[in-house]
Write a protein that holds these residues in place. Structure first.
Motif, short mmCIF file in Angstrom:
data_model
loop_
_atom_site.label_atom_id
_atom_site.label_comp_id
_atom_site.label_asym_id
_atom_site.label_seq_id
_atom_site.Cartn_x
_atom_site.Cartn_y
_atom_site.Cartn_z
N ALA A 50 0.87 -1.17 0.00
CA ALA A 50 0.00 0.00 0.00
C ALA A 50 0.90 1.22 0.00
O ALA A 50 1.85 1.31 0.78
N TRP A 51 0.59 2.13 -0.89
CA TRP A 51 1.40 3.34 -1.09
C TRP A 51 0.52 4.56 -0.92
O TRP A 51 -0.68 4.51 -1.18
N ARG A 52 1.12 5.64 -0.51
CA ARG A 52 0.40 6.89 -0.32
C ARG A 52 -0.26 7.33 -1.62
O ARG A 52 -1.35 7.89 -1.61
N SER A 53 0.39 7.04 -2.76
CA SER A 53 -0.15 7.44 -4.06
C SER A 53 0.48 6.60 -5.17
O SER A 53 1.49 5.92 -4.95
N GLN A 54 -0.10 6.68 -6.34
CA GLN A 54 0.47 6.04 -7.52
C GLN A 54 1.88 6.58 -7.77
O GLN A 54 2.79 5.84 -8.13
N ALA A 55 2.08 7.87 -7.58
CA ALA A 55 3.39 8.48 -7.80
C ALA A 55 4.44 7.88 -6.87
O ALA A 55 5.59 7.67 -7.28
N ASP A 56 4.07 7.57 -5.62
CA ASP A 56 5.01 6.95 -4.69
C ASP A 56 5.38 5.54 -5.15
O ASP A 56 6.55 5.14 -5.06
N LEU A 57 4.41 4.78 -5.64
CA LEU A 57 4.71 3.45 -6.18
C LEU A 57 5.61 3.57 -7.39
O LEU A 57 6.58 2.82 -7.53
N ASP A 58 5.32 4.51 -8.28
CA ASP A 58 6.15 4.71 -9.47
C ASP A 58 7.59 5.04 -9.08
O ASP A 58 8.53 4.54 -9.70
N ALA A 59 7.77 5.87 -8.06
CA ALA A 59 9.11 6.21 -7.59
C ALA A 59 9.83 4.97 -7.06
O ALA A 59 11.03 4.78 -7.32
N HIS A 60 9.11 4.12 -6.35
CA HIS A 60 9.68 2.87 -5.85
C HIS A 60 10.14 1.98 -7.01
O HIS A 60 11.26 1.46 -7.01
N LEU A 61 9.28 1.82 -8.00
CA LEU A 61 9.59 0.95 -9.13
C LEU A 61 10.72 1.49 -9.99
O LEU A 61 11.37 0.72 -10.70
N ALA A 62 10.99 2.79 -9.90
CA ALA A 62 12.06 3.40 -10.69
C ALA A 62 13.43 3.31 -10.01
O ALA A 62 14.44 3.63 -10.63
N LEU A 63 13.47 2.85 -8.76
CA LEU A 63 14.75 2.71 -8.06
C LEU A 63 15.64 1.71 -8.79
O LEU A 63 15.14 0.72 -9.33
N PRO A 64 16.95 1.95 -8.80
CA PRO A 64 17.86 1.06 -9.56
C PRO A 64 17.74 -0.42 -9.22
O PRO A 64 17.72 -1.26 -10.12
N HIS A 65 17.63 -0.76 -7.92
CA HIS A 65 17.56 -2.18 -7.57
C HIS A 65 16.24 -2.81 -8.02
O HIS A 65 16.19 -3.99 -8.37
N MET A 66 15.17 -2.02 -8.05
CA MET A 66 13.89 -2.54 -8.52
C MET A 66 13.91 -2.70 -10.04
O MET A 66 13.39 -3.69 -10.57
N GLN A 67 14.50 -1.74 -10.74
CA GLN A 67 14.62 -1.86 -12.20
C GLN A 67 15.46 -3.08 -12.57
O GLN A 67 15.09 -3.83 -13.48
#
Length: 109
Positions: free
Chosen positions: A58-75
């Protein structure tokens, strides 16, 4: 206030990669919980089908999830996920209709 954004996913690893994937996914838990937009981040193993993993986020917003998914280790993980999986993730994106009172800010883990 932005409505929390949630997802639930299932991972079915290749039999020979179960333990390796479990440890990798577990290693994501604490760092992800420290991200400012993360409200909940849980990793589960199916009781009736050990080796099948489920996660709830659960994320505060879609933008927060997008930021998480853009992290180098997640990419990096996303690019190599099929090395571990029999079939791709089954992910369902959810609109949270019953957020906790404290779901509007960090620390609601």
């Amino acid at each position: 206030m932005t409505q929390p954004f949630a997802l639930v996913g299932t991972a079915r690893p290749k039999p020979e990669r179960v333990e390796e994937l479990k440890q990798l996914l577990l290693s994501f838990v604490e760092p992800t919980r420290q991200e400012s937009g993360c409200l909940e981040y849980h990793f589960h193993e199916d009781r009736d089908d050990p080796g099948v993993f489920l996660f709830y986020e659960a994320w505060r917003s879609q933008a927060d999830l997008d930021a998480h998914l853009a992290l180098p280790h997640m990419q990096a993980f996303w690019e190599r996920r099929m090395d571990y999986l029999e079939t791709d993730f089954d992910i369902r994106f959810l609109d949270m209709r019953s957020p906790y009172q404290g779901a509007g800010g960090a620390g609601a883990h």
